[in-house]
Design a protein around this motif. Structure first.
Motif, PDB file in Angstrom:
ATOM      1  N   VAL A 151       0.811  -1.202  -0.023  1.00  7.82           N
ATOM      2  CA  VAL A 151      -0.018   0.029   0.098  1.00  7.82           C
ATOM      3  C   VAL A 151       1.041   1.026   0.252  1.00  7.82           C
ATOM      4  CG1 VAL A 151      -1.603   1.294   1.219  1.00  7.82           C
ATOM      5  CG2 VAL A 151      -1.952  -0.951   1.099  1.00  7.82           C
ATOM      6  N   GLY A 152       0.611   2.160  -0.832  1.00 10.37           N
ATOM      7  CA  GLY A 152       1.152   3.537  -1.037  1.00 10.37           C
ATOM      8  C   GLY A 152       0.399   4.567  -0.646  1.00 10.37           C
ATOM      9  N   LEU A 153       0.875   5.689  -0.378  1.00 10.29           N
ATOM     10  CA  LEU A 153       0.034   6.809   0.014  1.00 10.29           C
ATOM     11  C   LEU A 153       0.410   8.171  -0.662  1.00 10.29           C
ATOM     12  CD1 LEU A 153      -2.468   7.833   1.784  1.00 10.29           C
ATOM     13  CD2 LEU A 153      -0.906   8.004   3.737  1.00 10.29           C
ATOM     14  N   ASP A 195       0.560   0.466  10.181  1.00  5.97           N
ATOM     15  CA  ASP A 195       0.651   1.707  11.030  1.00  5.97           C
ATOM     16  C   ASP A 195       1.301   2.772  10.289  1.00  5.97           C
ATOM     17  OD1 ASP A 195      -0.133   0.161  13.200  1.00  5.97           O
ATOM     18  OD2 ASP A 195       1.514  -0.673  13.574  1.00  5.97           O
ATOM     19  N   ARG A 196       2.248   2.749   9.545  1.00 10.36           N
ATOM     20  CA  ARG A 196       2.713   3.846   8.788  1.00 10.36           C
ATOM     21  C   ARG A 196       1.582   4.366   7.992  1.00 10.36           C
ATOM     22  NH1 ARG A 196       7.121   0.244   7.695  1.00 10.36           N
ATOM     23  NH2 ARG A 196       6.450  -0.227   5.742  1.00 10.36           N
ATOM     24  N   VAL A 197       0.788   3.697   7.357  1.00 13.71           N
ATOM     25  CA  VAL A 197      -0.412   4.489   6.608  1.00 13.71           C
ATOM     26  C   VAL A 197      -1.011   5.121   7.523  1.00 13.71           C
ATOM     27  CG1 VAL A 197      -2.344   4.124   5.136  1.00 13.71           C
ATOM     28  CG2 VAL A 197      -0.250   2.832   4.591  1.00 13.71           C
ATOM     29  N   GLU A 220      -3.330   9.976  10.265  1.00 16.52           N
ATOM     30  CA  GLU A 220      -3.712  10.778  11.482  1.00 16.52           C
ATOM     31  C   GLU A 220      -3.023  12.064  11.628  1.00 16.52           C
ATOM     32  OE1 GLU A 220      -4.704   7.161  14.583  1.00 16.52           O
ATOM     33  OE2 GLU A 220      -2.702   7.715  14.034  1.00 16.52           O
ATOM     34  N   GLY A 221      -1.713  12.124  11.029  1.00 16.52           N
ATOM     35  CA  GLY A 221      -0.967  13.366  11.181  1.00 16.52           C
ATOM     36  C   GLY A 221      -1.498  14.471  10.007  1.00 16.52           C
ATOM     37  N   ALA A 222      -2.409  14.088   9.214  1.00 20.89           N
ATOM     38  CA  ALA A 222      -2.425  15.122   8.138  1.00 20.89           C
ATOM     39  C   ALA A 222      -3.532  16.264   8.502  1.00 20.89           C
ATOM     40  CB  ALA A 222      -3.134  14.415   6.795  1.00 20.89           C
TER      41      ALA A 222
END
Lengths: 311, 677
Positions: free
Chosen positions: A134-136, A157-159, A164-166
């Motif tokens: 999965v890429g973002l 978790d990275r995704v 969440e941080g956006a």
């Protein structure tokens, strides 16, 4: 990624996501994903590979390495053995984080960006659970972290952490090249067979956004566009005389809601029609959602659309 | 800029305050974020609608409230437009209200050309009289006198206010001339009998009585004169068609224009109102002929050709209109010629030192009474010879023979008017000569015990009576008491003896003057009263003789007829025939023409047309002066004492209640609307 022109309403640090009742993202995304079974998604594309994919008549020019001598001897016909081609099954999530995505009306459980992030996280979870990377990528936003396609235990978790941080920020309505810039990393990295899901409200994207997005289908990629609207946006949920200001651009409109509701809906449907037609022509799919809908239904609809796009 | 102007501007601003409040309250709709705003079409008409007044009735009530608040605040400066009376120590007053109902009062109250719907001076005067009557208290006495010529009593002094109201309601405007002196004399006479100490004559007139240079009104009397309304004073210019005669295919219209009003003593130059105007001959609304008027006409006869086949009913009118529209048109009547007046004068005894005809003939010619003076050497003995004359003046009568008396009395009874002046010859009458039945009894000539007449007894002469106080007669005639029986004593000497008698005989009348018309015997012919006598004589001759044309205000007389009816014919389209009452007065049947125009008379079944024309002296809008005391503020005025604040406050209270009601209704309506939504 070059940043968009800041929106007059989003401020310097952007608008923090109003999660509302959609939080916590990770937990809800996992719950959502558990209810959705994506199933196997073998590639139907034939070509060099390891797994046998069947026979077909020989045509001059075929690689003689795959010529089936046994079939010639048994059936007196020249056949070529085929194998399933190895395809990139990565899921690329392109999330619109422009200022308009921060909108949340009183009828919505959370902001559009929160809803979109939840669906995106759930999709990521589903994809990761089937082993797909999965890429973002982001359109606009502040504090956004683009992620290359990756799989594995920590990928979710990275995704989720990136989502969440956006914060919502930026004005894409007047920036014609915004979509090209946002999709450029995806276009470079996504290989044939990758699925690109664009999560946006599509209300203030520039004119060239559709052509930029649909161009990604040229490389054998599957496209799905998910429109996320607030309930107020879906039906112009105002009454009487109202004065409305757009989140992006300097549009201020004074109008009578009852009088213009039908025209508004018509214009909203016009956008959907244009995107849907264009994407369908390129094998893509158009999915609509409203933030007061159950997110699980939307995730299922997107998974179904992805399956259809890959078929 | 005066304080009142500033205050008015401030009030105007305050009245605009509800509009401003509405606009401020309206404000823009609260702005709401909405990302797809660009997909929403604006609705401009609705936005405009928002800027309109939402509740007009509420706005009107609020604006009115503000206005009334301003009026309430300005009460010390607000005076009710109501004529009020100032009383001396609160005592009761006796008023004689003189209302001028003459033609000139038909002029509009505001300067300029008259037009239908404009308030006239007459209407203002009548309204003021009503206001005065409304403000009177119990114990006050009121009399009402009309100032149109001849002056008349509309109501004798009374304390019955209902009668006053009724009398005022019955007053109608007329086309009469103005007789202010007569009206004031009547008013004072009416006040003389009341017990009130405070007696006042209230004059509601434009003061245009045709004698702008006469003595100021109000002088020489102990009764207070009050002229309260300066706005009634005559202004403007007016031209009138006083008569229009048809003679040998031509219409001769007499046009009289008012001279410009200017202060006395500023020169005799006059500027006529005739500039730019024309005389038109009309029939059935069409103009048959037209002639422009000269730039400075005072009085002029204009001849207009009557086209062949013209209808019988013709009118002559002036165009364009002026201050008084009613006198701009006159009916055309076939001319009967000038009134023939025969004069029998001994030229030898009545000559004047400067030469020329006798004074009587000179005066009649100079006065332009439309009379044809025919000097005769002797009184005709035969009645047929007299029939050609409407009036006969015999100076220094020596007496008549029985045949002469018989023929004269027969002529008088048929409508002739005779003026007999008695001089020294009366004492030298030949045997058998006498005056009976013209003047019953014996007439004697002798030295005069008095030097003049009593002006107060000579109302008949009008303002000219003042000059009769000193006549310096060498002698005078004296009549038998029988002569004064059944006769009107029009003037008397200051010792009470008759100076001038009038006896009605059949349809005619006989005037008997106890002085001859010569300067050798007295100064009478040098006095204005002499001219007034001739004027009245000719007027009476014209009326008694069944004159076809009389001045408005005079009476048509119908002596000797059993069945008499008279109707005024409509002058304009849309008017109705108006029946005129025929009354019997002093044994004579008469009908007063108070309006100009054609009158249809039926005398024992025979139809005849008679005409009443506007008196020329009325076409003079120069106001007469009044004494300064007549305008004194202590007499009263436009109700400075009337406090309007209670009424304004009451109105304000009503408006507040109305606003509360409107708001309650509005809220109820909004509530039901929202429930429905």
């Amino acid at each position: 990624m070059a940043e968009l022109r800041p929106s007059s309403r989003s401020g310097k640090d952007g608008i923090p996501i109003d999660w509302g009742s959609l939080a916590p993202l990770r937990l809800r995304a996992r719950t959502l994903a558990e209810g959705v079974y994506a199933g196997g998604h073998r590639s139907v594309r034939k070509g060099p590979g390891v797994e046998f994919g069947g026979h077909r008549p020989y045509v001059p020019g075929d690689d003689l390495r795959f010529f089936d001598r046994r079939a010639l001897l048994r059936h007196d016909r020249m056949m070529v053995r085929e194998f399933e081609t190895e395809t990139d099954r990565a899921l690329w999530l392109c999330v619109d984080a422009t200022a308009s995505m921060a909108y949340r009306s009183s009828r919505a459980p959370g902001a559009k960006l929160a809803y979109g992030a939840l669906v995106a996280a759930a999709l990521a979870r589903v994809a990761l659970s089937t082993g797909d990377p999965v890429g973002l990528a982001w359109l606009g936003g502040r504090g956004t972290l683009p992620l290359p396609a990756s799989s594995g235990r920590e990928a979710f978790d990275r995704v989720a952490g990136a989502l969440e941080g956006a914060a919502a920020a930026g004005d894409a309505s007047t920036d014609e090249a915004a979509m090209e810039r946002a999709l450029a990393p995806v276009a470079r990295r996504a290989r044939r067979g990758a699925v690109i899901v664009l999560v946006s409200d599509f209300v203030d994207l520039p004119e060239r956004a559709l052509s930029a997005f649909s161009a990604l289908a040229a490389g054998g990629r599957s496209l799905v566009a998910l429109r996320v609207l607030d309930p107020n946006e879906a039906d112009l949920g105002f009454s009487g005389h109202v004065r409305l200001r757009a989140s992006e651009g300097d549009v201020v409109v004074e109008t009578d809601a009852e009088e213009v509701r039908a025209i508004y809906r018509e214009r909203l449907a016009g956008i959907a029609e244009r995107w849907s037609t264009e994407l369908s022509g390129r094998g893509g799919r158009w999915v609509e959602s409203v933030t007061d809908q159950p997110p699980a239904d939307v995730v299922r609809a997107v998974v179904r659309a992805v399956a259809e796009a890959r078929a | 800029m005066s304080f009142a102007t500033i205050a008015a501007l401030l009030v105007a601003l305050l009245v605009a305050a509800p509009v401003a409040a509405h606009l401020l309250r309206r404000r823009q709709a609260e702005e709401q974020p909405f990302p797809p705003a660009k997909l929403v079409p604006p609705t401009k008409p609705l936005a405009r609608r928002r800027s309109m007044l939402e509740d007009r009735s509420l706005f009107a009530v609020r604006a009115l409230s503000v206005l009334m608040l301003a009026v309430l605040g300005a009460t010390p400066f607000v005076r009710c437009a109501r004529l009020g009376l100032e009383r001396k120590d609160g005592a009761s007053v006796a008023l004689a209200i003189v209302i001028d109902d003459s033609l000139s009062m038909r002029a509009p109250l505001e300067a300029g050309t008259a037009a239908p719907g404009k308030r006239t001076k007459f209407e203002r005067a009548l309204a003021s009289a009503r206001e005065l009557a409304t403000g009177l208290r119990s114990g006050d006495a009121v009399a009402v006198v009309l100032g149109g010529a001849p002056a008349r009593v509309a109501l004798a002094s009374t304390t019955n206010m209902a009668a006053v109201t009724g009398a005022l309601d019955a007053i109608e405007p007329s086309d009469r001339a103005t007789d202010l002196d007569g009206a004031l004399a009547l008013a004072r006479e009416l006040l003389r009998s009341v017990p009130h100490a405070d007696r006042r004559v209230v004059l509601l007139s434009d003061l245009a009585d045709g004698a702008p240079n006469a003595a100021p009104l109000g002088g020489g009397s102990d009764t207070t004169l009050w002229v309260p309304l300066p706005e009634l004073e005559a202004t403007g210019r007016d031209c009138a068609v006083t008569r229009a005669d048809l003679r040998s295919g031509k219409v001769r219209a007499r046009v009289v224009c008012s001279p410009e009003a200017r202060p006395v003593g500023e020169g005799a130059g006059v500027i006529s109102a005739s500039a730019g105007r024309a005389v038109e001959l009309k029939a059935e609304g069409k103009v048959l002929a037209s002639a422009p008027l000269g730039p400075s006409v005072r009085a002029e006869e204009v001849a207009l050709d009557v086209p062949d086949g013209a209808p019988e009913d013709l009118t002559v009118g002036l165009t364009p209109g002026d201050a008084i529209l009613e006198d701009d048109e006159a009916p055309v009547v076939p001319a009967g010629g000038a009134l023939p007046i025969a004069v029998v004068v001994d030229v030898a005894s009545t000559h004047v030192a400067t030469g020329g005809p006798p004074p009587i003939e000179q005066a009649l010619t100079a006065m332009h009474l439309d009379a044809e003076v025919r000097p005769l050497p002797a009184v005709p003995d035969h009645a047929d010879e007299l029939a050609a004359f409407a009036g006969l003046i015999v100076d220094d009568v020596p007496g008549f023979t029985p045949e002469g008396r018989r023929s004269l009395s027969a002529w008088v009874e048929r409508g002739g008017v005779l003026l007999l002046t008695f001089g020294p010859r009366a004492a030298t009458a030949p045997l058998g000569a006498g005056f009976d039945p013209l003047v019953p009894g014996v007439v004697r000539w002798g030295p005069s015990p008095s030097q003049g007449a009593d002006p107060g007894s000579a109302v008949f002469f009008g303002p000219s009576a003042e000059g009769l106080g000193k006549l310096s007669p060498d002698g005078r005639a004296s009549f038998d008491p029988a002569a004064a029986t059944n006769a009107d004593m029009l003037a008397r000497w200051d010792d009470g003896a008759p100076l001038l008698l009038r006896r009605s005989l059949g349809r005619g009348a006989v005037f008997a003057l106890s002085l001859p018309l010569t300067v050798d015997e007295s100064d009478f012919v040098l006095r204005p009263a002499f001219l007034a006598l001739l004027d009245r004589f000719v007027g009476t001759a014209r009326a008694r003789g069944g004159a076809r044309q009389i001045d408005v205000g005079d009476a048509f007389t119908f002596d000797g007829f059993k069945d008499v009816s008279i109707e005024r014919l409509p002058l304009r389209a849309g008017e109705a025939r108006q029946s005129i009452p025929v009354v019997e007065q002093d044994g004579r049947r008469r009908a007063v023409a108070s309006l100009r125009g054609r009158y249809e008379v039926r005398l024992d079944g025979e139809r005849a047309i008679r005409v009443a024309t506007v008196p020329e002296r009325e076409i003079d809008l120069r106001p007469r002066r009044v004494i300064d005391a007549a305008r004194a503020e202590e007499l009263g005025g436009v109700a400075p004492s009337i406090d309007a604040s209670p009424y304004v406050a009451l109105g304000l209270l009503g408006l507040v209640v109305l606003e509360l009601f409107l708001r309650a209704v509005g809220q109820k309506r909004e509530g039901s609307a929202s429930t429905t939504a």
